[in-house]
Design a protein around this motif. Structure first.
Motif, PDB file in Angstrom:
ATOM      1  N   VAL A   1       3.489   1.700  -3.071  1.00  0.00           N
ATOM      2  CA  VAL A   1       2.305   2.458  -3.486  1.00  0.00           C
ATOM      3  C   VAL A   1       1.042   1.634  -3.231  1.00  0.00           C
ATOM      4  O   VAL A   1       0.030   2.126  -2.707  1.00  0.00           O
ATOM      5  CB  VAL A   1       2.415   2.855  -4.978  1.00  0.00           C
ATOM      6  N   LEU A   2       1.118   0.360  -3.608  1.00  0.00           N
ATOM      7  CA  LEU A   2      -0.033  -0.526  -3.389  1.00  0.00           C
ATOM      8  C   LEU A   2      -0.389  -0.620  -1.914  1.00  0.00           C
ATOM      9  O   LEU A   2      -1.561  -0.557  -1.527  1.00  0.00           O
ATOM     10  CB  LEU A   2       0.277  -1.922  -3.931  1.00  0.00           C
ATOM     11  N   LEU A   3       0.643  -0.739  -1.082  1.00  0.00           N
ATOM     12  CA  LEU A   3       0.425  -0.880   0.351  1.00  0.00           C
ATOM     13  C   LEU A   3      -0.217   0.382   0.927  1.00  0.00           C
ATOM     14  O   LEU A   3      -1.180   0.298   1.718  1.00  0.00           O
ATOM     15  CB  LEU A   3       1.770  -1.161   1.039  1.00  0.00           C
ATOM     16  N   ILE A   4       0.322   1.530   0.509  1.00  0.00           N
ATOM     17  CA  ILE A   4      -0.231   2.796   1.007  1.00  0.00           C
ATOM     18  C   ILE A   4      -1.694   2.940   0.582  1.00  0.00           C
ATOM     19  O   ILE A   4      -2.568   3.321   1.371  1.00  0.00           O
ATOM     20  CB  ILE A   4       0.613   3.985   0.489  1.00  0.00           C
ATOM     21  N   ALA A   5      -1.936   2.590  -0.693  1.00  0.00           N
ATOM     22  CA  ALA A   5      -3.310   2.689  -1.197  1.00  0.00           C
ATOM     23  C   ALA A   5      -4.232   1.764  -0.410  1.00  0.00           C
ATOM     24  O   ALA A   5      -5.364   2.125  -0.065  1.00  0.00           O
ATOM     25  CB  ALA A   5      -3.328   2.333  -2.680  1.00  0.00           C
ATOM     26  N   LEU A   6      -3.721   0.600  -0.083  1.00  0.00           N
ATOM     27  CA  LEU A   6      -4.514  -0.375   0.654  1.00  0.00           C
ATOM     28  C   LEU A   6      -4.826   0.118   2.064  1.00  0.00           C
ATOM     29  O   LEU A   6      -5.965   0.030   2.547  1.00  0.00           O
ATOM     30  CB  LEU A   6      -3.755  -1.703   0.703  1.00  0.00           C
ATOM     31  N   ILE A   7      -3.767   0.676   2.704  1.00  0.00           N
ATOM     32  CA  ILE A   7      -3.974   1.189   4.072  1.00  0.00           C
ATOM     33  C   ILE A   7      -4.994   2.312   4.056  1.00  0.00           C
ATOM     34  O   ILE A   7      -5.916   2.368   4.887  1.00  0.00           O
ATOM     35  CB  ILE A   7      -2.628   1.659   4.669  1.00  0.00           C
ATOM     36  N   GLY A   8      -4.827   3.213   3.068  1.00  0.00           N
ATOM     37  CA  GLY A   8      -5.776   4.311   2.934  1.00  0.00           C
ATOM     38  C   GLY A   8      -7.194   3.802   2.723  1.00  0.00           C
ATOM     39  O   GLY A   8      -8.159   4.292   3.322  1.00  0.00           O
ATOM     40  N   HIS A   9      -7.284   2.784   1.901  1.00  0.00           N
ATOM     41  CA  HIS A   9      -8.581   2.190   1.619  1.00  0.00           C
ATOM     42  C   HIS A   9      -9.206   1.594   2.881  1.00  0.00           C
ATOM     43  O   HIS A   9     -10.382   1.801   3.182  1.00  0.00           O
ATOM     44  CB  HIS A   9      -8.396   1.105   0.558  1.00  0.00           C
TER      45      HIS A   9
ATOM     46  N   LEU B   1       0.764  -8.567   0.364  1.00  0.00           N
ATOM     47  CA  LEU B   1       1.806  -9.238   1.145  1.00  0.00           C
ATOM     48  C   LEU B   1       2.555 -10.262   0.311  1.00  0.00           C
ATOM     49  O   LEU B   1       3.785 -10.377   0.393  1.00  0.00           O
ATOM     50  CB  LEU B   1       1.171  -9.913   2.375  1.00  0.00           C
ATOM     51  N   SER B   2       1.824 -10.992  -0.538  1.00  0.00           N
ATOM     52  CA  SER B   2       2.505 -11.975  -1.383  1.00  0.00           C
ATOM     53  C   SER B   2       3.397 -11.268  -2.397  1.00  0.00           C
ATOM     54  O   SER B   2       4.481 -11.741  -2.738  1.00  0.00           O
ATOM     55  CB  SER B   2       1.497 -12.877  -2.096  1.00  0.00           C
ATOM     56  N   TYR B   3       2.960 -10.092  -2.852  1.00  0.00           N
ATOM     57  CA  TYR B   3       3.772  -9.319  -3.802  1.00  0.00           C
ATOM     58  C   TYR B   3       5.060  -8.858  -3.141  1.00  0.00           C
ATOM     59  O   TYR B   3       6.153  -8.971  -3.699  1.00  0.00           O
ATOM     60  CB  TYR B   3       2.960  -8.118  -4.288  1.00  0.00           C
ATOM     61  N   LEU B   4       4.920  -8.377  -1.900  1.00  0.00           N
ATOM     62  CA  LEU B   4       6.120  -7.958  -1.166  1.00  0.00           C
ATOM     63  C   LEU B   4       7.061  -9.137  -0.949  1.00  0.00           C
ATOM     64  O   LEU B   4       8.281  -9.021  -1.059  1.00  0.00           O
ATOM     65  CB  LEU B   4       5.720  -7.366   0.182  1.00  0.00           C
ATOM     66  N   GLY B   5       6.463 -10.299  -0.643  1.00  0.00           N
ATOM     67  CA  GLY B   5       7.268 -11.505  -0.450  1.00  0.00           C
ATOM     68  C   GLY B   5       8.030 -11.856  -1.712  1.00  0.00           C
ATOM     69  O   GLY B   5       9.225 -12.188  -1.680  1.00  0.00           O
ATOM     70  N   GLU B   6       7.335 -11.743  -2.847  1.00  0.00           N
ATOM     71  CA  GLU B   6       7.979 -12.048  -4.135  1.00  0.00           C
ATOM     72  C   GLU B   6       9.119 -11.093  -4.426  1.00  0.00           C
ATOM     73  O   GLU B   6      10.198 -11.475  -4.881  1.00  0.00           O
ATOM     74  CB  GLU B   6       6.919 -11.981  -5.244  1.00  0.00           C
ATOM     75  N   VAL B   7       8.869  -9.819  -4.125  1.00  0.00           N
ATOM     76  CA  VAL B   7       9.918  -8.805  -4.332  1.00  0.00           C
ATOM     77  C   VAL B   7      11.142  -9.131  -3.485  1.00  0.00           C
ATOM     78  O   VAL B   7      12.282  -9.096  -3.953  1.00  0.00           O
ATOM     79  CB  VAL B   7       9.375  -7.400  -3.971  1.00  0.00           C
TER      80      VAL B   7
ATOM     81  N   ARG C   1      14.148  -1.603  -7.436  1.00  0.00           N
ATOM     82  CA  ARG C   1      13.613  -0.328  -6.944  1.00  0.00           C
ATOM     83  C   ARG C   1      12.200  -0.095  -7.475  1.00  0.00           C
ATOM     84  O   ARG C   1      11.324   0.368  -6.761  1.00  0.00           O
ATOM     85  CB  ARG C   1      14.515   0.819  -7.395  1.00  0.00           C
ATOM     86  N   THR C   2      12.003  -0.444  -8.764  1.00  0.00           N
ATOM     87  CA  THR C   2      10.673  -0.263  -9.356  1.00  0.00           C
ATOM     88  C   THR C   2       9.654  -1.137  -8.644  1.00  0.00           C
ATOM     89  O   THR C   2       8.556  -0.694  -8.286  1.00  0.00           O
ATOM     90  CB  THR C   2      10.719  -0.627 -10.847  1.00  0.00           C
ATOM     91  N   LEU C   3      10.045  -2.401  -8.442  1.00  0.00           N
ATOM     92  CA  LEU C   3       9.130  -3.331  -7.786  1.00  0.00           C
ATOM     93  C   LEU C   3       8.801  -2.855  -6.368  1.00  0.00           C
ATOM     94  O   LEU C   3       7.647  -2.873  -5.942  1.00  0.00           O
ATOM     95  CB  LEU C   3       9.764  -4.720  -7.719  1.00  0.00           C
ATOM     96  N   ALA C   4       9.833  -2.405  -5.666  1.00  0.00           N
ATOM     97  CA  ALA C   4       9.619  -1.947  -4.298  1.00  0.00           C
ATOM     98  C   ALA C   4       8.711  -0.715  -4.279  1.00  0.00           C
ATOM     99  O   ALA C   4       7.821  -0.604  -3.418  1.00  0.00           O
ATOM    100  CB  ALA C   4      10.963  -1.616  -3.647  1.00  0.00           C
ATOM    101  N   ALA C   5       8.920   0.179  -5.247  1.00  0.00           N
ATOM    102  CA  ALA C   5       8.091   1.388  -5.304  1.00  0.00           C
ATOM    103  C   ALA C   5       6.639   1.031  -5.575  1.00  0.00           C
ATOM    104  O   ALA C   5       5.715   1.559  -4.939  1.00  0.00           O
ATOM    105  CB  ALA C   5       8.619   2.323  -6.387  1.00  0.00           C
ATOM    106  N   VAL C   6       6.434   0.102  -6.523  1.00  0.00           N
ATOM    107  CA  VAL C   6       5.067  -0.325  -6.847  1.00  0.00           C
ATOM    108  C   VAL C   6       4.412  -0.956  -5.620  1.00  0.00           C
ATOM    109  O   VAL C   6       3.251  -0.658  -5.285  1.00  0.00           O
ATOM    110  CB  VAL C   6       5.089  -1.314  -8.036  1.00  0.00           C
TER     111      VAL C   6
END
Lengths: 176, 201
Positions: free
Chosen positions: B107-115, B141-147, B99-104
């Motif tokens: 957050v990263l994805l949202i920040a990236l999209i916003g960026h 994307l690689s982080y999501l893949g790892e998760v 859950r922690t990994l997915a949340a992180v």
């Protein structure tokens, strides 16, 4: 309870919990069971506990769990677990070796441990927490939810009873 | 016990014996009690005994919680060790909750999209910014893949433990129950055991 907070609490307090259970129950196996149950209860209900008072909470829950266990055991073993006010305790036979195996085997030491096991509650808890585990009066007061004055009174009674129980070995002590 | 020595009764002294040892008496009171103890053999013996009892009690060891108890607690609270390829328990891989990994990751994805949206509003985008956004996207994307891979691995391990290990252990346990009695002694094989009268010569 959050993992980090739980792990921290366990690493800080697990020895105190196990030691209190071992000396209250005088049975290592039962002390292990109680310790496990108490720590799991912390995991399940830790969010209800003030982080600054986790140690006191753990000791209180441990003592309560031990008392419950001793009550169940009493029917078969005849242990002392009556309220201090009733003064009707019976001394229990030492059925299972516990922490005594780890302690020194002096005659006085053996008698002290027997006398300690024969103390009634809450005197025994107070004596163990103070004399064996070295807690301050305030820490004992917090752990047992007992006024400081009661901690002092129970400690005084416990020490006096230990002395009375051990008067017969006084000659041996004086000779040492 | 009720005699008076040096103006103090032994009863009064014995009541103050423990506070004296604890250092809780005033200087004057402590001096008076100590003086009494020095000349009163009864109180002196009580004092020696009290100090000896205290020393014995404080000499009792604080006990180490057995590792099996702590391991059981960790297991019950979900902090379970992972299994390596050989099936051995390994704690080398840090156990981060999914859950922690997915949340992180979220957050990263949202920040990236916003960026990226912010960047879209800017009329001119430099090559350097495009490159940075590309790298960040790849990392996310690689982080999501790892998760996802880690979650899949954990689920597979859990299924393996529950379906294979537990079943095998249960089977072994049952077979042991058949061959051992309550005391752990081996029971005679019902097939090879001779019946009454057979093989008794």
């Amino acid at each position: 309870m959050r993992r980090l907070a739980f792990d921290t609490a366990v690493s800080l307090h697990e020895r105190r919990v196990f030691t209190l259970a071992a000396y209250l129950l005088d049975d290592r196996q039962e002390a292990e069971d109680v310790t496990q149950e108490v720590l799991l209860r912390l995991w399940r209900r830790g969010h209800e506990v003030d982080p600054a008072r986790v140690g006191a909470w753990l000791l209180r829950v441990t003592r309560n769990a031990c008392i419950d266990l001793l009550r169940r055991r009493r029917a078969g073993a005849g242990l002392v677990l009556v309220d201090e006010k009733t003064e009707q305790g019976r001394r229990a036979p030492q059925t299972t070796p516990g922490p005594e195996a780890l302690a020194r085997a002096s005659e006085l030491g053996d008698r002290i441990r027997c006398a300690l096991a024969a103390l009634s509650e809450p005197i025994r808890s107070v004596v163990i927490l103070r004399e064996v585990q070295g807690l301050s009066y305030q820490e004992i007061s917090d752990a047992l939810e007992m006024p400081l004055s009661s901690v002092r009174v129970n400690l005084h009674r416990g020490r006096r009873r230990l002395r009375e129980e051990l008067k017969e070995v006084r000659d041996h002590v004086a000779a040492c | 016990m009720s005699r008076r020595v040096d103006g103090l009764s032994c009863e009064n002294v014995l009541v103050r014996l423990e506070p004296l040892i604890d250092g809780e008496l005033s200087v004057d009171e402590a001096a008076a009690i100590s003086a009494h103890i020095e000349i009163c053999s009864t109180c002196s013996e009580e004092s020696i005994l009290a100090k000896r009892i205290r020393a014995e009690l404080r000499g009792l060891p604080e006990l180490d919680t057995p590792d099996r108890v702590l391991s059981a607690v960790r297991w019950e609270t979900g902090d379970r060790p992972s299994l390596d390829r050989a099936g051995r328990v390994s704690r080398l891989i840090p156990q981060i909750p999914i859950r922690t990994l997915a949340a992180v990751a979220a957050v990263l994805l949202i920040a990236l999209i916003g960026h990226l949206r912010q960047d879209r509003a800017v009329p001119e985008i430099s090559d350097k910014e495009v490159l940075r956004a590309t790298i960040e996207t790849k990392l996310a994307l690689s982080y999501l893949g790892e998760v996802t891979r880690r979650a899949e691995r954990q689920v597979r391990q859990q299924v393996f433990i529950e379906k294979v290990v537990s079943t095998a252990a249960h089977g072994i346990s049952r077979s042991l129950e058949w061959t051992l009695d309550a005391g752990g002694r081996e029971l005679p094989d019902p097939v090879s055991t001779p019946k009454n009268g057979e093989g008794s010569s």
